[in-house]
Design an enzyme around this catalytic site. Structure first.
Site, PDB file in Angstrom:
ATOM      1  N   GLY A  49      -2.811  -5.364  -4.236  1.00  0.00           N
ATOM      2  CA  GLY A  49      -3.834  -5.185  -5.252  1.00  0.00           C
ATOM      3  C   GLY A  49      -5.099  -4.536  -4.733  1.00  0.00           C
ATOM      4  O   GLY A  49      -6.049  -4.352  -5.478  1.00  0.00           O
ATOM      5  N   CYS A  50      -5.116  -4.192  -3.463  1.00  0.00           N
ATOM      6  CA  CYS A  50      -6.277  -3.533  -2.872  1.00  0.00           C
ATOM      7  C   CYS A  50      -5.960  -2.047  -2.700  1.00  0.00           C
ATOM      8  O   CYS A  50      -4.841  -1.687  -2.350  1.00  0.00           O
ATOM      9  CB  CYS A  50      -6.614  -4.140  -1.512  1.00  0.00           C
ATOM     10  SG  CYS A  50      -7.071  -5.876  -1.597  1.00  0.00           S
ATOM     11  N   ALA A  51      -6.952  -1.196  -2.937  1.00  0.00           N
ATOM     12  CA  ALA A  51      -6.762   0.248  -2.767  1.00  0.00           C
ATOM     13  C   ALA A  51      -6.560   0.595  -1.301  1.00  0.00           C
ATOM     14  O   ALA A  51      -5.833   1.518  -0.963  1.00  0.00           O
ATOM     15  CB  ALA A  51      -7.962   1.000  -3.327  1.00  0.00           C
ATOM     16  N   SER A  52      -7.203  -0.161  -0.422  1.00  0.00           N
ATOM     17  CA  SER A  52      -7.064   0.077   1.015  1.00  0.00           C
ATOM     18  C   SER A  52      -6.128  -0.970   1.612  1.00  0.00           C
ATOM     19  O   SER A  52      -5.688  -1.896   0.928  1.00  0.00           O
ATOM     20  CB  SER A  52      -8.438   0.030   1.696  1.00  0.00           C
ATOM     21  OG  SER A  52      -9.112  -1.149   1.341  1.00  0.00           O
TER      22      SER A  52
END
Length: 136
Positions: A49-52
């Protein structure tokens, strides 16, 4: 209910007048944090769920919650450091009682993070809460 370490961050933020200074402060918090051992950067510690790329490695010793973390993005590393200030050292049963979104809102982060970063922050908070709930 916030820890003294988190309250210190809140106080520091009160002296920083513009968001760019606050942003740099968060990044500096991340730079000051020891990197997570590469051996702990595995699928089980990765936060979805994190872009990074984000990894959280929680520990519970003698009923006390703590975690280490890392990210390939400096601002996210800083957010991990801020979350560590909020949660590390709490009795595991108290972790679920922390309203992390409200505490983080005290820093004004909700208004200045992109929607992807906000989603990533939410995913990290949910991971911390779920790990603590399993152990409480």
């Amino acid at each position: 209910m916030a820890s003294a370490a988190f309250e210190a961050i809140v106080e520091d933020f009160e002296f920083l007048e513009d968001w760019e200074d606050r942003y740099r402060y968060v990044i500096e918090q991340g730079r000051a944090m020891a990197p997570l051992d590469d051996a702990l950067k595995v699928p089980a510690t990765k936060v979805d769920g994190c872009a990074s790329q984000v990894w959280l490695h929680p520990r519970i010793e003698s009923g006390v919650f703590s975690f280490e973390g890392d990210s390939d993005a400096m601002i996210v590393r800083g957010l991990i450091a801020v979350l560590r200030a909020l949660f590390n050292g709490l009795p595991v049963a108290e972790v679920a009682r922390v309203d992390a979104r409200s505490e983080m809102a005290r820093l004004g982060l909700n208004d200045h993070l992109s929607s992807q970063r906000s989603n990533g922050l939410r995913a990290m908070i949910e991971r911390i809460g779920s790990v603590a709930a399993e152990q409480a």
